[in-house]
Design a protein around this motif. Structure first.
Motif, PDB file in Angstrom:
ATOM      1  N   ALA A  22       0.988  -1.045   0.248  1.00  0.00           N
ATOM      2  CA  ALA A  22      -0.345  -0.212   0.076  1.00  0.00           C
ATOM      3  C   ALA A  22       1.138   0.967  -0.060  1.00  0.00           C
ATOM      4  O   ALA A  22       0.687   2.497  -0.865  1.00  0.00           O
ATOM      5  CB  ALA A  22      -1.146   0.080   1.156  1.00  0.00           C
ATOM      6  N   HIS A  27      -3.494  -0.462  -4.878  1.00  0.00           N
ATOM      7  CA  HIS A  27      -4.438  -0.886  -4.144  1.00  0.00           C
ATOM      8  C   HIS A  27      -4.185  -2.648  -3.220  1.00  0.00           C
ATOM      9  O   HIS A  27      -4.347  -3.277  -4.468  1.00  0.00           O
ATOM     10  CB  HIS A  27      -5.763  -0.036  -4.961  1.00  0.00           C
ATOM     11  CG  HIS A  27      -6.846  -0.984  -4.825  1.00  0.00           C
ATOM     12  ND1 HIS A  27      -7.902   0.378  -3.959  1.00  0.00           N
ATOM     13  CD2 HIS A  27      -7.946  -2.311  -4.560  1.00  0.00           C
ATOM     14  CE1 HIS A  27      -9.007  -0.621  -3.450  1.00  0.00           C
ATOM     15  NE2 HIS A  27      -8.930  -1.461  -3.802  1.00  0.00           N
ATOM     16  N   GLU A  40     -10.305  -6.660   8.351  1.00  0.00           N
ATOM     17  CA  GLU A  40     -10.589  -5.067   8.658  1.00  0.00           C
ATOM     18  C   GLU A  40      -9.490  -4.437   9.330  1.00  0.00           C
ATOM     19  O   GLU A  40      -9.301  -3.038   9.174  1.00  0.00           O
ATOM     20  CB  GLU A  40     -12.151  -5.290   9.293  1.00  0.00           C
ATOM     21  CG  GLU A  40     -13.594  -6.223   8.773  1.00  0.00           C
ATOM     22  CD  GLU A  40     -13.918  -4.974   7.316  1.00  0.00           C
ATOM     23  OE1 GLU A  40     -12.930  -3.557   7.232  1.00  0.00           O
ATOM     24  OE2 GLU A  40     -14.327  -5.476   6.703  1.00  0.00           O
ATOM     25  N   LEU A  43      -6.707  -3.845   6.976  1.00  0.00           N
ATOM     26  CA  LEU A  43      -7.139  -2.302   5.936  1.00  0.00           C
ATOM     27  C   LEU A  43      -7.133  -0.994   7.104  1.00  0.00           C
ATOM     28  O   LEU A  43      -6.869  -0.090   6.549  1.00  0.00           O
ATOM     29  CB  LEU A  43      -8.963  -3.122   5.662  1.00  0.00           C
ATOM     30  CG  LEU A  43      -9.372  -1.808   4.117  1.00  0.00           C
ATOM     31  CD1 LEU A  43      -8.489  -1.471   3.467  1.00  0.00           C
ATOM     32  CD2 LEU A  43     -10.543  -2.216   4.346  1.00  0.00           C
ATOM     33  N   ALA A  44      -7.708  -1.238   8.191  1.00  0.00           N
ATOM     34  CA  ALA A  44      -7.635  -0.045   9.077  1.00  0.00           C
ATOM     35  C   ALA A  44      -6.001   0.442   9.172  1.00  0.00           C
ATOM     36  O   ALA A  44      -6.429   1.548   9.206  1.00  0.00           O
ATOM     37  CB  ALA A  44      -8.085   0.274  10.062  1.00  0.00           C
ATOM     38  N   SER A  45      -5.477  -0.271   8.796  1.00  0.00           N
ATOM     39  CA  SER A  45      -3.833   0.071   9.800  1.00  0.00           C
ATOM     40  C   SER A  45      -3.480   0.669   8.259  1.00  0.00           C
ATOM     41  O   SER A  45      -2.474   1.928   8.072  1.00  0.00           O
ATOM     42  CB  SER A  45      -3.286  -0.803  10.105  1.00  0.00           C
ATOM     43  OG  SER A  45      -3.155  -1.778  11.102  1.00  0.00           O
ATOM     44  N   LEU A  46      -3.837   0.101   6.383  1.00  0.00           N
ATOM     45  CA  LEU A  46      -3.260   0.788   5.251  1.00  0.00           C
ATOM     46  C   LEU A  46      -4.363   2.325   5.732  1.00  0.00           C
ATOM     47  O   LEU A  46      -2.970   3.440   5.273  1.00  0.00           O
ATOM     48  CB  LEU A  46      -4.198  -0.090   4.032  1.00  0.00           C
ATOM     49  CG  LEU A  46      -4.020  -1.732   4.090  1.00  0.00           C
ATOM     50  CD1 LEU A  46      -4.212  -2.111   3.027  1.00  0.00           C
ATOM     51  CD2 LEU A  46      -2.341  -2.027   4.473  1.00  0.00           C
ATOM     52  N   HIS A  47      -5.318   2.321   5.528  1.00  0.00           N
ATOM     53  CA  HIS A  47      -5.348   3.796   5.560  1.00  0.00           C
ATOM     54  C   HIS A  47      -5.240   4.635   6.304  1.00  0.00           C
ATOM     55  O   HIS A  47      -5.004   6.124   6.563  1.00  0.00           O
ATOM     56  CB  HIS A  47      -7.312   3.641   5.613  1.00  0.00           C
ATOM     57  CG  HIS A  47      -8.077   2.582   5.077  1.00  0.00           C
ATOM     58  ND1 HIS A  47      -9.046   1.943   5.497  1.00  0.00           N
ATOM     59  CD2 HIS A  47      -7.807   2.309   3.908  1.00  0.00           C
ATOM     60  CE1 HIS A  47     -10.052   1.896   4.220  1.00  0.00           C
ATOM     61  NE2 HIS A  47      -9.249   1.662   3.809  1.00  0.00           N
ATOM     62  N   GLU A  48      -4.667   4.129   7.788  1.00  0.00           N
ATOM     63  CA  GLU A  48      -4.201   5.508   8.801  1.00  0.00           C
ATOM     64  C   GLU A  48      -2.452   5.695   7.926  1.00  0.00           C
ATOM     65  O   GLU A  48      -1.871   6.594   8.691  1.00  0.00           O
ATOM     66  CB  GLU A  48      -3.638   4.713  10.048  1.00  0.00           C
ATOM     67  CG  GLU A  48      -4.330   4.172  11.134  1.00  0.00           C
ATOM     68  CD  GLU A  48      -4.585   3.400  11.872  1.00  0.00           C
ATOM     69  OE1 GLU A  48      -3.412   2.392  12.298  1.00  0.00           O
ATOM     70  OE2 GLU A  48      -5.683   2.261  12.505  1.00  0.00           O
ATOM     71  N   GLY A  50      -2.054   6.221   4.451  1.00  0.00           N
ATOM     72  CA  GLY A  50      -2.622   6.400   3.786  1.00  0.00           C
ATOM     73  C   GLY A  50      -2.550   5.651   2.467  1.00  0.00           C
ATOM     74  O   GLY A  50      -2.570   6.439   1.790  1.00  0.00           O
ATOM     75  N   ASP A  52      -4.702   2.144   0.753  1.00  0.00           N
ATOM     76  CA  ASP A  52      -6.355   1.839   0.578  1.00  0.00           C
ATOM     77  C   ASP A  52      -6.126   0.687  -0.307  1.00  0.00           C
ATOM     78  O   ASP A  52      -5.456  -0.011  -0.466  1.00  0.00           O
ATOM     79  CB  ASP A  52      -6.953   2.784  -0.525  1.00  0.00           C
ATOM     80  CG  ASP A  52      -8.332   2.631  -1.144  1.00  0.00           C
ATOM     81  OD1 ASP A  52      -8.721   2.230  -0.151  1.00  0.00           O
ATOM     82  OD2 ASP A  52      -9.045   2.738  -1.614  1.00  0.00           O
ATOM     83  N   GLU A  54      -9.117  -3.205   0.205  1.00  0.00           N
ATOM     84  CA  GLU A  54     -10.313  -4.067   0.141  1.00  0.00           C
ATOM     85  C   GLU A  54      -9.805  -5.598   0.508  1.00  0.00           C
ATOM     86  O   GLU A  54      -8.684  -5.469   0.541  1.00  0.00           O
ATOM     87  CB  GLU A  54     -11.254  -3.740  -0.873  1.00  0.00           C
ATOM     88  CG  GLU A  54     -10.530  -4.297  -2.099  1.00  0.00           C
ATOM     89  CD  GLU A  54     -11.546  -4.429  -3.225  1.00  0.00           C
ATOM     90  OE1 GLU A  54     -12.830  -4.841  -3.733  1.00  0.00           O
ATOM     91  OE2 GLU A  54     -10.954  -3.633  -4.185  1.00  0.00           O
TER      92      GLU A  54
END
Length: 242
Positions: A22, A27, A40, A43-48, A50, A52, A54
């Protein structure tokens, strides 16, 4: 959108690989079999950080599930390309061969070896058309050296190592590389019950590895800079075996 698929991406080495890819701008499709909560969290770790991605649920060892879930995703996202495939999913059911049950043999072989076949065959089609791809197989010290109590696991990972070398020769002309990474003792759920203090004496660097150290190597094999390296097995084991 350039995508990367990581099987068994919900925990341990798989999670670290997802985070690394990521960060490289992919993606990330985080595959999991049962534990959606862990996926999940990945996934949250990816979002934190920056990034993305699924989550994508399927059992890599189940041909029908792979075709339905992964094949369905590919069919629904024709504008996106899976450029990087990391075959990381694997299980251990350790026991001496004389006491090994048929299902313990079959379960381990099915996940690591058959799972490699089902997933790679599906993803490879588009890589061949696009004339680009990076396939990275997470194998094991067990597949190189063999370890007592792991005849099933050693056979599965050894099979993937051989398949890595053969497939690399089949697809190299299409700018697709196929490499493997063989971790030794890495701090994950799979090594939780091991006595690190006792095992340190076997490891020249005198410690277990971190999942991020494996992920860093995956990042290199996934990069354009690794384009002249294929059919290789990189050991990440602190020098205990080469």
């Amino acid at each position: 959108m350039k995508c990367a698929l990581v099987t068994g991406g919900s925990r341990g080495i798989g999670r670290a690989i997802c985070i690394k890819l990521a960060a490289m701008g992919y993606h990330v499709l985080i595959n999991y079999k049962d534990n959606r909560e862990a996926a999940e969290i990945t996934l949250a770790s990816l979002h934190e950080k920056g990034g993305d991605g699924e989550v994508l649920k399927f059992d890599v060892g189940n041909k029908e599930e792979v075709a339905e879930a992964l094949g369905g995703w590919i069919a629904a996202h024709t504008e996106n390309r899976i450029e990087v495939l990391v075959n990381n999913a694997g299980i251990k059911e350790d026991v001496l061969l004389m006491w090994m049950k048929d299902e313990q043999w079959n379960n381990v072989i099915n996940t690591s070896l058959n799972g490699f076949f089902y997933v790679t065959k599906l993803v490879l089609q588009d890589m061949l058309m696009q004339k680009y791809g990076r396939i990275i197989n997470i194998v094991s010290l067990s597949g190189l050296k063999g370890l007592p109590g792991q005849t099933n696991y050693s056979a599965a990972k050894g099979g993937v190592i051989a398949a890595t070398k053969a497939l690399a020769q089949e697809v190299g002309r299409r700018n697709i590389t196929v490499n493997a990474i063989a971790p030794g003792f890495i701090k994950t759920d799979m090594t939780e019950g091991l006595d690190e203090k006792q095992l340190r004496s076997l490891i020249p660097v005198s410690r277990f590895g971190e999942p991020e150290e494996v992920a860093h190597a995956v990042g290199f094999f996934a990069s354009a800079e690794s384009s002249y390296i294929t059919g290789e097995v990189l050991s990440i084991n602190g020098g205990m075996y080469s």
